[in-house]
Write an enzyme that holds these catalytic residues in place. Structure first.
Site, mmCIF file in Angstrom:
data_model
loop_
_atom_site.group_PDB
_atom_site.id
_atom_site.type_symbol
_atom_site.label_atom_id
_atom_site.label_comp_id
_atom_site.label_asym_id
_atom_site.label_seq_id
_atom_site.Cartn_x
_atom_site.Cartn_y
_atom_site.Cartn_z
ATOM 1 N N GLU A 30 0.818 -1.135 0.013
ATOM 2 C CA GLU A 30 -0.023 -0.167 -0.050
ATOM 3 C C GLU A 30 0.874 1.382 -0.008
ATOM 4 O OE1 GLU A 30 -2.347 -0.890 3.710
ATOM 5 O OE2 GLU A 30 -4.051 -1.317 2.293
HETATM 6 C C1 BMA Z 1 -4.563 -3.760 4.482
HETATM 7 C C2 BMA Z 1 -3.311 -4.619 4.536
HETATM 8 C C3 BMA Z 1 -2.825 -4.942 5.743
HETATM 9 C C4 BMA Z 1 -4.093 -4.778 7.008
HETATM 10 C C5 BMA Z 1 -5.496 -4.981 6.238
HETATM 11 C C6 BMA Z 1 -6.581 -4.838 7.158
HETATM 12 O O1 BMA Z 1 -4.151 -2.499 5.009
HETATM 13 O O2 BMA Z 1 -2.365 -4.426 3.553
HETATM 14 O O3 BMA Z 1 -1.872 -3.929 6.073
HETATM 15 O O4 BMA Z 1 -3.492 -5.439 7.938
HETATM 16 O O5 BMA Z 1 -5.463 -4.350 5.147
HETATM 17 O O6 BMA Z 1 -6.563 -3.555 7.870
#
Ligand code: BMA
Length: 930
Positions: free
Chosen positions: A481
């Site tokens: 991300e």
């Molecule tokens: C996204 C993932 C994780 C996180 C999940 C739930 O942000 O990349 O980093 O644990 O969602 O929030």
């Protein structure tokens, strides 16, 4: 257990004596806590301090109760592992190396009471030449002193000239400052896990003694190697010519000195028959800095391709590459199991031919295996334990058995855990599970001073080379991300500094890391960030070959993969709220684990929905620091689960508080599964829509501990409702309903990810909840053909109030279709069923389905039947202390239509008495107050 020594005898002239490799694994270690040294217990390797303290009863189970917080002192302490190295030859004239496959994280290494080096990266392999120290050694001791990672991270953060970022860019879960250190990022807490920040020799360690007779400079030990099998002319990220010969590049990193004129030879054997398939010498051999590299061109006609599960066989070969001196003597060999395949993430421009097929303009974003587009079905893999040394092969085999039983062909190995050990890739190779792999950066931006970059470069080169031979390796992504969240954060909070941080991001991910990947592998594609709009340009003659698109999008065009979380459960089943992209790499909603899992970790008085312990083990939303008395964040996440359950299902209110807790946990799981199913069928239908959607990887495969999370598989391996439902909706040919609540528009589609058309019949029937058919809506059966990787509409109508009593109507639909699985020439019959109700089940006029459950000793199957009304979310459950999965669960039962359910027993019971403890319920049970 003592240190284990083995001698590698070389079949050569008498002047060369054997090399010796001492494996330091085992428990002949002592663990102490300097400077106080009031704790001294048996230590082990590979291990971490928490595990050894637990084994010695200094601490209780780290996973129990609130130990996530109570054991903070362990993370804040320094720890020393020390041992006396038995069998070390201190007299012989040798070259002696210490070789560590993983030190977690900040260490000073002391050998023979003399300092050797310090280390600061959990993910690097370290080797130290200690020959000189050994010549001065009376007592061959080794001690590794680990500094507290959280405290050192805090110190690094305040060093002069240290980088800072706008507020909020670093997502703080529990412990802060993780971005300054090269340690598993989720060790500092995450929204599904604890923050133990463990320390220890977490990977194997060795002493390597090479013979060093006066006339021999030719004893070498292979510490790492890189085998790359690509098609001749293949370039990273670009589809290769599938009829080109294979190109093998082999590169060995050695300890010792390579003799002049050293050569390389290779042998391929078939991994299932052991027969030799090919052998020869590598050409273009070069040696530099302890690395010897060569290549061979391989005749493609003699190697069978490796395919992911469901798309063909997993053909594997053992490849042995040997270093040979000018006398023809083999000095060292390395053997790895590998396979022949190409896997490309195609992000190229949509072609005219694709446009003519109705695909929206923009860029592709899908994987191609051996030149074929396919639908990636899977989930996101997180660290399976907060303590890697206790992750066993058995546990991982069970997990991958669940992955393949769940019809998944790809896992995304998320970016803020640890690089996956080879034994897990080996399982993935064998099981045919593609591993989209990532570098360990996530939900923060990272420093780019030269020391940090150099440290990362070593980590990346080591891991890319270590795992490159695995046919399951599908992709390298820079981090989690970073483009979609982190750069956006900067853009929103400090737009004037965006260019500055963007330049740093590009330095790390589009200069440093990409170039190391491209240098060490021709076979693997790279993206800088897991969720990305892809590249604008890929030009291998530029120093930074990939120029990113970011938000440079043409309206009406489709780019990139999607990441979607929406905790407003009121719109969960509204398809217009889902993203329309080329691939869904993350999406989800959290749920509670089962009562059986909670009971492993929480005392009985805390087993109620919002008990303090349960709330504090829920990290969505994370505490955001070390304050554990602020319940605001966790309450929000607990509230989201509660509201979703109450909005969509009958509310459990059982007199027995434990039964009530269990029912609540289960209802949160039903919502989770229901929501994911809705999204997955939407994404899969997109394979035949203009966005040509070719992947669905939900968040997340499995749990790291017992807590609320997005997982479909609990820490002990137990399947949540989600894993069963994902298994169902990831079948090759599915039928699924799509309803627009605003317009009443209702359509049903058949979607297939086969590589050739399938033909079949779809049937539909509306029922009242008592099981009687509703006949005033016409639902004739339909014969359909669904194209390869495509979707077709089999039913369309408008649902209005006057035609249906929404709360007493459920549509049952099923298909039977004939088609061919990829790479087979036989016809397979595919069946799938689904159901639809236009309004929330909280309002449904459900009736007691009178479910019966029997077990047959002859077939060893269960039979479950609704005797008096329709049962939805029918759920077979089994006792704690064992592990199995049913072949299906969470299904709808029409009255009078018994269903046989088989199971796969995985562990925990030797006699059959458990079958009597299997229970069955359905959503109807939520309405009962017992
Ligand atoms: C996204 C993932 C994780 C996180 C999940 C739930 O942000 O990349 O980093 O644990 O969602 O929030």
């Amino acid at each position: 257990m003592s240190n284990f020594k083995y001698l590698v005898g070389l079949l050569v002239a008498p002047t060369v004596i054997s090399q010796s490799v001492i494996d330091l694994s085992g428990s002949s270690w002592t663990l102490t806590n300097p400077p106080y040294n009031n704790i001294s217990v048996q230590g082990s390797v590979p291990s971490q301090a928490h595990l050894d303290l637990y084994a010695s009863h200094v601490i209780t189970d780290p996973y129990y109760g609130l130990n996530d917080f109570a054991l903070r002192w362990v993370a804040n302490s320094n720890w020393t592992y020390s041992t006396l190295i038995a069998d070390l030859d201190t007299s012989r004239s040798t070259q002696t190396w210490l070789l560590f496959h993983g030190l977690d994280t900040f260490t000073s290494v002391v050998f023979c009471q003399q300092p050797v080096a310090s280390t600061n990266n959990q993910f690097r392999q370290y080797h130290f030449d200690v020959s000189a120290l050994l010549s001065n050694c009376t007592l061959p001791t080794l001690s590794i002193n680990f500094g507290s990672a959280p405290l050192i991270a805090d110190q690094i953060a305040v060093e002069p000239n240290q980088e800072t970022w706008p507020y909020g860019v670093e997502i703080i879960y529990e412990l802060p400052n993780r971005q300054f250190i090269r340690k598993e990022q989720s060790d500092f807490g995450w929204d599904w896990g604890p923050a133990f920040a463990p320390a220890g020799i977490w990977q194997p360690a060795y002493v390597v003694q090479l013979s060093m007779p006066a006339n021999a400079s030719s004893d070498v030990y292979v510490r790492n190697s890189d085998f790359d099998i690509s098609r001749m002319g293949q370039l990273n990220n670009l589809p290769p010519n599938q009829s080109a010969p294979w190109l093998l590049n082999a590169s060995l990193d050695v300890l010792g000195t390579l003799p002049p004129g050293a050569a390389l030879s290779y042998v391929f054997t078939n991994a299932s028959t052991n027969e030799t398939v090919s052998s020869g010498d590598l050409t273009d051999v070069t040696c530099s800095n302890g690395t010897i590299t060569g290549m061979a061109i391989l005749d493609p006609s003699i190697y069978e391709l490796w395919w992911p599960r469901g798309l063909g066989p997993q053909n594997l070969y053992n490849l042995t590459v040997s270093v040979v001196d000018c006398n023809g003597t083999t000095l060292a060999s390395v053997n790895k199991r590998t396979g022949f395949r190409t896997i490309v993430l195609n992000m190229g421009v949509i072609s005219d031919e694709q446009l003519a097929q109705g695909i929206a303009p923009g860029n592709n974003w899908h994987f191609e295996i051996n030149g074929h587009e396919f639908y990636a079905k899977g989930s996101n893999f997180i660290p399976p334990d907060a303590f890697w040394p206790r992750v066993t092969g058995t546990k991982m085999q069970q997990l991958f058995d669940s992955v393949t039983a769940g019809n998944q062909n790809m896992l995304r190995v998320w970016a803020s855990g640890a690089y996956t050990p080879d034994f897990i890739y080996d399982i993935a190779d064998k099981e045919g599970v593609l591993m989209w792999s990532e570098f360990e950066f996530g939900d923060a931006l990272y420093p780019t001073d030269q020391d940090f970059i150099d440290n990362v470069a070593e980590e990346v080169a080591y891991n890319v080379r270590r795992v490159n031979h695995h046919p399951s390796l599908a992709l390298w992504a820079g981090g989690n991300e970073l483009e979609s969240l982190e750069l956006q954060n900067v853009n929103q909070t400090a737009p004037d500094q965006y260019d500055y941080y963007l330049a740093q991001y590009e330095q790390l991910f589009l200069n440093t890391i990409i170039n190391i990947v491209y240098t060490n592998s021709k076979s693997i594609s790279y993206i800088p960030s897991s969720t990305t709009n892809g590249y604008l340009e890929l030009n291998f003659s530029l120093p930074e070959p990939m120029i990113e698109r970011y938000d440079n999008k043409t309206p009406g065009s489709v780019y990139g993969d999607t990441d979607y979380y929406n905790y407003d459960s009121s719109v969960a089943f509204n398809y217009s709220s889902y993203p329309v992209g080329r691939f869904a790499n993350e999406f989800g909603y959290h749920s509670m684990p089962s009562l059986q899992s909670w009971q492993e970790a929480v005392s009985s008085e805390d087993l109620y929905f919002n008990s303090t312990t349960i709330q504090l083990r829920n990290h969505h939303y994370p505490p955001g620091g070390l304050n554990t008395s602020n319940f605001a964040n966790t309450s929000k996440g607990m509230g989201e689960m509660t509201i979703a359950a109450e909005t969509w299902y009958p509310i459990p209110s059982k007199a027995d508080s434990l039964a009530n807790f269990s029912a609540w946990c289960h209802t949160t799981q039903i919502f989770q599964a229901d929501f994911y199913k809705s999204e997955i069928q939407f994404y899969r239908r997109g394979s035949g829509f203009p966005n040509r959607q070719l992947g669905s990887l939900y968040w997340q495969l499995e749990d790291i501990w017992q807590a609320p999370s997005w997982a479909g598989i609990e820490y002990n391996g137990r399947w949540k409702v989600l894993h069963y439902i994902a298994k169902d909706i990831y079948q090759p040919v599915i039928i699924s309903p799509f309803y627009n609540i605003t317009t009443g528009d209702f359509q049903i589609y058949v979607t297939s990810d086969l590589w050739s058309p399938a033909t079949g019949t779809a049937t539909f029937q509306w029922y009242q909840w008592d099981g009687s058919p509703i006949t005033n809506i016409s639902t004739p059966s339909t014969i359909f053909t669904v194209g390869a990787l495509n979707t077709t509409r089999v039913y369309a109508t408008t649902i209005v109030n006057s035609t249906l009593n929404y709360n007493n109507a459920v549509l049952y639909m099923n298909i039977t279709a004939e088609g061919q699985l990829p790479n087979t020439d036989t016809t397979t019959t595919f069946t799938h069923e689904n159901f639809f109700h236009a309004r929330s089940l909280a309002e449904a006029e459900m009736m007691d389905p009178g479910i019966s459950l029997t077990y047959s000793n002859d077939t060893e199957n269960f039979t479950v039947e609704a005797t008096s009304a329709i049962a939805v979310w029918t759920w077979l459950d089994y006792p704690a202390g064992m592990l199995l999965n049913f072949d299906s669960n969470g299904f709808l039962l029409l009255p009078g239509q018994p269903r046989e359910v088989s199971y796969t027993l995985k562990s925990g019971t030797t006699n059959g008495s458990w079958v009597d403890q299997v229970t069955v319920e359905s959503l109807w049970n939520n309405t009962l107050a017992y």
